[in-house]
Design a protein around this motif. Structure first.
Motif, PDB file in Angstrom:
ATOM      1  N   THR A 114     -10.260  -1.574  -7.006  1.00  0.00           N
ATOM      2  CA  THR A 114      -9.060  -1.348  -7.809  1.00  0.00           C
ATOM      3  C   THR A 114      -9.421  -0.370  -8.934  1.00  0.00           C
ATOM      4  N   MET A 115      -8.412   0.102  -9.657  1.00  0.00           N
ATOM      5  CA  MET A 115      -8.640   1.087 -10.733  1.00  0.00           C
ATOM      6  C   MET A 115      -9.613   0.578 -11.790  1.00  0.00           C
ATOM      7  N   ASP A 116      -9.652  -0.741 -12.012  1.00  0.00           N
ATOM      8  CA  ASP A 116     -10.565  -1.280 -13.024  1.00  0.00           C
ATOM      9  C   ASP A 116     -11.942  -1.621 -12.444  1.00  0.00           C
ATOM     10  N   GLY A 117     -12.191  -1.264 -11.167  1.00  0.00           N
ATOM     11  CA  GLY A 117     -13.508  -1.414 -10.567  1.00  0.00           C
ATOM     12  C   GLY A 117     -13.746  -2.686  -9.773  1.00  0.00           C
ATOM     13  N   GLN A 118     -12.755  -3.568  -9.691  1.00  0.00           N
ATOM     14  CA  GLN A 118     -12.949  -4.793  -8.914  1.00  0.00           C
ATOM     15  C   GLN A 118     -12.931  -4.482  -7.415  1.00  0.00           C
ATOM     16  N   GLN A 119     -13.753  -5.205  -6.667  1.00  0.00           N
ATOM     17  CA  GLN A 119     -13.777  -5.018  -5.220  1.00  0.00           C
ATOM     18  C   GLN A 119     -12.712  -5.893  -4.569  1.00  0.00           C
ATOM     19  N   TYR A 120     -12.096  -5.361  -3.520  1.00  0.00           N
ATOM     20  CA  TYR A 120     -11.201  -6.162  -2.684  1.00  0.00           C
ATOM     21  C   TYR A 120     -11.648  -6.024  -1.236  1.00  0.00           C
ATOM     22  N   LEU A 121     -11.321  -7.030  -0.461  1.00  0.00           N
ATOM     23  CA  LEU A 121     -11.529  -7.032   0.981  1.00  0.00           C
ATOM     24  C   LEU A 121     -10.255  -7.638   1.553  1.00  0.00           C
ATOM     25  N   SER A 122      -9.494  -6.842   2.296  1.00  0.00           N
ATOM     26  CA  SER A 122      -8.162  -7.243   2.742  1.00  0.00           C
ATOM     27  C   SER A 122      -7.967  -7.026   4.231  1.00  0.00           C
ATOM     28  N   ASP A 123      -7.000  -7.758   4.777  1.00  0.00           N
ATOM     29  CA  ASP A 123      -6.577  -7.570   6.160  1.00  0.00           C
ATOM     30  C   ASP A 123      -5.286  -6.763   6.161  1.00  0.00           C
ATOM     31  N   PHE A 124      -5.320  -5.586   6.754  1.00  0.00           N
ATOM     32  CA  PHE A 124      -4.178  -4.679   6.838  1.00  0.00           C
ATOM     33  C   PHE A 124      -3.622  -4.815   8.251  1.00  0.00           C
ATOM     34  N   PHE A 125      -2.588  -5.642   8.393  1.00  0.00           N
ATOM     35  CA  PHE A 125      -2.024  -5.952   9.702  1.00  0.00           C
ATOM     36  C   PHE A 125      -0.869  -5.010  10.016  1.00  0.00           C
ATOM     37  N   VAL A 126      -0.970  -4.318  11.137  1.00  0.00           N
ATOM     38  CA  VAL A 126       0.068  -3.385  11.574  1.00  0.00           C
ATOM     39  C   VAL A 126       0.727  -3.945  12.827  1.00  0.00           C
ATOM     40  N   THR A 127       2.045  -4.014  12.785  1.00  0.00           N
ATOM     41  CA  THR A 127       2.849  -4.507  13.891  1.00  0.00           C
ATOM     42  C   THR A 127       4.037  -3.565  14.029  1.00  0.00           C
ATOM     43  N   THR A 128       5.126  -4.005  14.636  1.00  0.00           N
ATOM     44  CA  THR A 128       6.317  -3.173  14.724  1.00  0.00           C
ATOM     45  C   THR A 128       7.449  -3.829  13.949  1.00  0.00           C
ATOM     46  N   ASP A 129       8.354  -2.993  13.456  1.00  0.00           N
ATOM     47  CA  ASP A 129       9.534  -3.523  12.789  1.00  0.00           C
ATOM     48  C   ASP A 129      10.636  -3.745  13.824  1.00  0.00           C
ATOM     49  N   ASP A 130      11.835  -4.043  13.371  1.00  0.00           N
ATOM     50  CA  ASP A 130      12.939  -4.340  14.293  1.00  0.00           C
ATOM     51  C   ASP A 130      13.344  -3.150  15.152  1.00  0.00           C
ATOM     52  N   GLN A 131      12.993  -1.935  14.739  1.00  0.00           N
ATOM     53  CA  GLN A 131      13.279  -0.743  15.547  1.00  0.00           C
ATOM     54  C   GLN A 131      12.067  -0.308  16.365  1.00  0.00           C
ATOM     55  N   GLU A 132      11.067  -1.188  16.459  1.00  0.00           N
ATOM     56  CA  GLU A 132       9.845  -0.930  17.240  1.00  0.00           C
ATOM     57  C   GLU A 132       8.982   0.196  16.651  1.00  0.00           C
ATOM     58  N   ARG A 133       9.129   0.472  15.364  1.00  0.00           N
ATOM     59  CA  ARG A 133       8.280   1.465  14.695  1.00  0.00           C
ATOM     60  C   ARG A 133       7.033   0.775  14.153  1.00  0.00           C
ATOM     61  N   PRO A 134       5.871   1.392  14.225  1.00  0.00           N
ATOM     62  CA  PRO A 134       4.674   0.782  13.649  1.00  0.00           C
ATOM     63  C   PRO A 134       4.808   0.693  12.131  1.00  0.00           C
ATOM     64  N   ARG A 135       4.558  -0.504  11.590  1.00  0.00           N
ATOM     65  CA  ARG A 135       4.629  -0.738  10.151  1.00  0.00           C
ATOM     66  C   ARG A 135       3.569  -1.768   9.773  1.00  0.00           C
ATOM     67  N   ALA A 136       3.083  -1.671   8.553  1.00  0.00           N
ATOM     68  CA  ALA A 136       2.178  -2.695   8.039  1.00  0.00           C
ATOM     69  C   ALA A 136       3.005  -3.918   7.677  1.00  0.00           C
ATOM     70  N   SER A 137       2.478  -5.083   7.955  1.00  0.00           N
ATOM     71  CA  SER A 137       3.198  -6.303   7.609  1.00  0.00           C
ATOM     72  C   SER A 137       3.341  -6.392   6.092  1.00  0.00           C
ATOM     73  N   ILE A 138       2.226  -6.433   5.389  1.00  0.00           N
ATOM     74  CA  ILE A 138       2.224  -6.412   3.918  1.00  0.00           C
ATOM     75  C   ILE A 138       1.237  -5.325   3.505  1.00  0.00           C
ATOM     76  N   PRO A 139       1.737  -4.128   3.227  1.00  0.00           N
ATOM     77  CA  PRO A 139       0.838  -2.998   2.981  1.00  0.00           C
ATOM     78  C   PRO A 139       0.221  -2.941   1.582  1.00  0.00           C
ATOM     79  N   VAL A 140       0.331  -4.012   0.806  1.00  0.00           N
ATOM     80  CA  VAL A 140      -0.254  -4.053  -0.532  1.00  0.00           C
ATOM     81  C   VAL A 140      -1.722  -4.474  -0.370  1.00  0.00           C
TER      82      VAL A 140
END
Length: 168
Positions: A114-140
């Motif tokens: 992060t901007m203040d130097g803390q480390q993160y380790l996250s799961d970036f899950f990509v699926t499809t939305d209702d129109q079948e477009r690839p989207r991240a589930s929670i892209p934060v």
């Protein structure tokens, strides 16, 4: 009498047509490359436009994304630079609540700071939305968000703490 197409259908899905073929194709609707492409598009857009309409543009679950974003901003958590992809795996669709099936997809394990130097380790899950477009589930992704059924080690995400100045 067994037809040639029936024999081939046993060995491969090539003879399937109609709804069955669609079901076979959607077992893993997102590939690893598609997940990486979503991440790259998201990073490029954030570099150009900041967080304007972030959840609307990139999330398959806009309300969950907006909640995660509000929480991140309330804790002054801002990503610093591009995260590294440290692992990657397919996620199979599963039977969800109410008898329906959850969408499968692909999860990227991301590591960064992060901007203040803390480390993160996250799961970036990509699926499809209702129109079948690839989207991240929670892209934060810079908040240490985890995917409950990710095929990585349990409890292996790292969540940054509140980075706002003053008592926290």
């Amino acid at each position: 009498m067994v037809t040639l197409c029936a024999l081939l259908a046993i060995a491969s899905a090539a003879c399937r047509s109609g709804p069955q073929a669609e079901t076979v194709q959607r077992v893993f609707p997102i590939t690893e490359q598609a997940a990486k492409d979503v991440l790259a598009q998201l990073l490029e857009a954030v570099g150009a436009d900041g967080l304007v309409d972030y959840c609307t543009r990139f999330s398959s679950d806009i309300p969950a994304c907006e909640d995660a974003m509000k929480s991140a901003l309330a804790k002054c958590l801002i990503p610093a630079g591009e995260p590294a992809i440290v692992d990657s795996a397919a996620v199979r669709p599963e039977k969800g609540a109410g008898g329906g099936r959850t969408r499968g997809g692909w999860v990227l394990r991301l590591s960064g700071r992060t901007m203040d130097g803390q480390q993160y380790l996250s799961d970036f899950f990509v699926t499809t939305d209702d129109q079948e477009r690839p989207r991240a589930s929670i892209p934060v992704f810079w908040t240490g968000v985890g995917l409950s059924d990710a095929p990585f080690l349990a409890d292996s995400t790292r969540t940054p703490q509140n980075a706002c100045p003053g008592p926290g």
